[in-house]
Design a protein around this motif. Sequence first.
Motif, mmCIF file in Angstrom:
data_model
loop_
_atom_site.group_PDB
_atom_site.id
_atom_site.type_symbol
_atom_site.label_atom_id
_atom_site.label_comp_id
_atom_site.label_asym_id
_atom_site.label_seq_id
_atom_site.Cartn_x
_atom_site.Cartn_y
_atom_site.Cartn_z
ATOM 1 N N CYS A 1 -6.270 0.149 5.121
ATOM 2 C CA CYS A 1 -4.999 0.716 4.656
ATOM 3 C C CYS A 1 -3.839 -0.263 4.708
ATOM 4 C CB CYS A 1 -4.655 1.958 5.472
ATOM 5 S SG CYS A 1 -4.427 1.655 7.246
ATOM 6 N N GLY A 2 -4.015 -1.410 5.389
ATOM 7 C CA GLY A 2 -2.923 -2.373 5.531
ATOM 8 C C GLY A 2 -2.093 -2.069 6.762
ATOM 9 N N PRO A 3 -1.409 -3.058 7.302
ATOM 10 C CA PRO A 3 -0.617 -2.867 8.530
ATOM 11 C C PRO A 3 0.416 -1.746 8.432
ATOM 12 C CG PRO A 3 -0.857 -5.202 8.043
ATOM 13 C CD PRO A 3 -1.384 -4.469 6.851
ATOM 14 N N GLN A 4 1.037 -1.593 7.261
ATOM 15 C CA GLN A 4 2.079 -0.575 7.108
ATOM 16 C C GLN A 4 1.534 0.773 6.649
ATOM 17 O OE1 GLN A 4 4.998 -1.386 8.243
ATOM 18 N NE2 GLN A 4 4.397 -3.536 8.495
ATOM 19 N N ALA A 5 0.282 0.800 6.171
ATOM 20 C CA ALA A 5 -0.382 2.048 5.739
ATOM 21 C C ALA A 5 0.461 2.815 4.720
ATOM 22 C CB ALA A 5 -0.711 2.918 6.944
ATOM 23 N N HIS A 6 0.906 2.117 3.678
ATOM 24 C CA HIS A 6 1.786 2.741 2.694
ATOM 25 C C HIS A 6 1.172 3.982 2.056
ATOM 26 C CE1 HIS A 6 4.701 -0.350 3.111
ATOM 27 N NE2 HIS A 6 4.054 -1.290 2.455
ATOM 28 N N MET A 7 -0.089 3.868 1.628
ATOM 29 C CA MET A 7 -0.727 4.996 0.955
ATOM 30 C C MET A 7 -0.874 6.185 1.899
ATOM 31 S SD MET A 7 -2.285 6.316 -1.712
ATOM 32 C CE MET A 7 -3.129 5.177 -2.800
ATOM 33 N N VAL A 8 -1.335 5.943 3.112
ATOM 34 C CA VAL A 8 -1.530 7.025 4.078
ATOM 35 C C VAL A 8 -0.211 7.743 4.356
ATOM 36 C CG1 VAL A 8 -2.244 7.606 6.430
ATOM 37 C CG2 VAL A 8 -3.493 5.866 5.145
ATOM 38 N N ARG A 9 0.828 6.972 4.593
ATOM 39 C CA ARG A 9 2.126 7.576 4.910
ATOM 40 C C ARG A 9 2.677 8.357 3.714
ATOM 41 N NH1 ARG A 9 3.889 5.597 9.773
ATOM 42 N NH2 ARG A 9 2.843 3.697 10.513
ATOM 43 N N TYR A 10 2.469 7.829 2.515
ATOM 44 C CA TYR A 10 2.946 8.535 1.313
ATOM 45 C C TYR A 10 2.219 9.868 1.157
ATOM 46 C CZ TYR A 10 3.739 9.664 -3.595
ATOM 47 O OH TYR A 10 4.058 10.301 -4.761
ATOM 48 N N LEU A 11 0.897 9.848 1.295
ATOM 49 C CA LEU A 11 0.125 11.086 1.140
ATOM 50 C C LEU A 11 0.513 12.112 2.197
ATOM 51 C CD1 LEU A 11 -3.432 9.660 0.321
ATOM 52 C CD2 LEU A 11 -1.735 10.585 -1.269
ATOM 53 N N ARG A 12 0.703 11.658 3.426
ATOM 54 C CA ARG A 12 1.076 12.588 4.488
ATOM 55 C C ARG A 12 2.478 13.168 4.261
ATOM 56 N NH1 ARG A 12 -2.572 12.578 8.764
ATOM 57 N NH2 ARG A 12 -1.067 13.636 10.113
ATOM 58 N N SER A 13 3.355 12.380 3.628
ATOM 59 C CA SER A 13 4.704 12.892 3.319
ATOM 60 C C SER A 13 4.643 14.039 2.307
ATOM 61 C CB SER A 13 5.593 11.768 2.780
ATOM 62 O OG SER A 13 5.240 11.424 1.437
ATOM 63 N N LEU A 14 3.529 14.104 1.571
ATOM 64 C CA LEU A 14 3.337 15.180 0.586
ATOM 65 C C LEU A 14 2.532 16.341 1.172
ATOM 66 C CD1 LEU A 14 2.430 13.020 -2.554
ATOM 67 C CD2 LEU A 14 4.665 13.979 -1.936
ATOM 68 N N GLY A 15 2.226 16.241 2.458
ATOM 69 C CA GLY A 15 1.472 17.304 3.107
ATOM 70 C C GLY A 15 -0.028 17.172 2.956
ATOM 71 N N ILE A 16 -0.499 16.019 2.497
ATOM 72 C CA ILE A 16 -1.933 15.773 2.321
ATOM 73 C C ILE A 16 -2.493 15.177 3.605
ATOM 74 C CG2 ILE A 16 -3.645 14.425 1.031
ATOM 75 C CD1 ILE A 16 -1.711 14.593 -1.374
ATOM 76 N N GLU A 17 -3.603 15.698 4.086
ATOM 77 C CA GLU A 17 -4.225 15.201 5.313
ATOM 78 C C GLU A 17 -4.871 13.845 5.033
ATOM 79 O OE1 GLU A 17 -7.305 16.755 8.801
ATOM 80 O OE2 GLU A 17 -7.458 17.556 6.758
ATOM 81 N N ALA A 18 -4.284 12.799 5.558
ATOM 82 C CA ALA A 18 -4.750 11.447 5.262
ATOM 83 C C ALA A 18 -4.795 10.614 6.533
ATOM 84 C CB ALA A 18 -3.833 10.769 4.233
ATOM 85 N N PHE A 19 -5.756 9.703 6.565
ATOM 86 C CA PHE A 19 -5.966 8.835 7.718
ATOM 87 C C PHE A 19 -6.216 7.409 7.224
ATOM 88 C CE2 PHE A 19 -7.400 13.099 8.612
ATOM 89 C CZ PHE A 19 -6.794 13.392 9.832
#
Length: 307
Positions: A180-198
Amino acid sequence: MTDIVSQKIIKSINSQHSINGDCNLCFASITPLLRWTGITRQLFTEFPRELLAMYEAGQLGNVITLLTRRAQMAFCSINQYIDISAANTTALRDVYQQLVDDIARAIRQGRVHFDTLASAHGERLKQWLWKTNPMAASAGEAAGPRLTPVVCAEYSASLQLEVLQLELHSLKEPVLDLGCGPQAHMVRYLRSLGIEAFGVDRFIASQETFLRTGDWLDFHLPQQYYGTVVSNLSFSNHFVYHHLRDNEDSRRYAGKYMEILHALQPRGSYHYAPALPMIEQYLSAAHYRVNSYQVTPDFMSSVITRL
């Protein structure tokens, strides 16, 4: 006093990596003499008793962990394909344990010979590299005394969604971003939309309960657990690298690739770039649907759906 010394140890480690991080350990088959900074020399000469007391009290475990982690980051900044899976990380930690042991022994004897310490440590690092990553070590022999860091960008979530053919309205949960990369951009974006992401990555900048630090080859994926797995310029990129060299790691990656597919729920999907035609062609049409997409004239992504 311990807090002051601990802070100076961290400054010392940072200073050492600032001057030695790009050092080519395999240049001309001769271990280079790693340099010691003034900050480090001052630490050893002004606080020898404090350092020895911390060592004898077993209080330098976190220091050895930090030394190991910084070394991993330095190696990977030069060559992103460096293998730092669990066994290799343990071996690298042993190298730094030996360095700390050498320093404590020198302090006890009242004779800290910086050049001797640096030479022994450099040789052990070189032997670690040859044993765990022989291709990287071999490439170093043909390079100069200093290596050029590789620029690895962490792409925005919007770009990854486009490249990986991800539709938010139909995204099946939970989602795993492998690499996901050090900043985990995709994971954080998905979680901001209420999507369960890791997310899983070798280097996580800010620890969160939904992020795991580690090598993907060591990460266990439960069968039929994930709705969606994604990996952009990470897992499949490394798979291609090792496949082209037909080495033992290519077979490890093939095994992990099938583990990823087995971890998908029915109708779940694995989205990745670059594509992996060398293994996709062998997937059973009765169990998987393979879709490939042209991203650029010479770059494709793939989506594997479990039927």
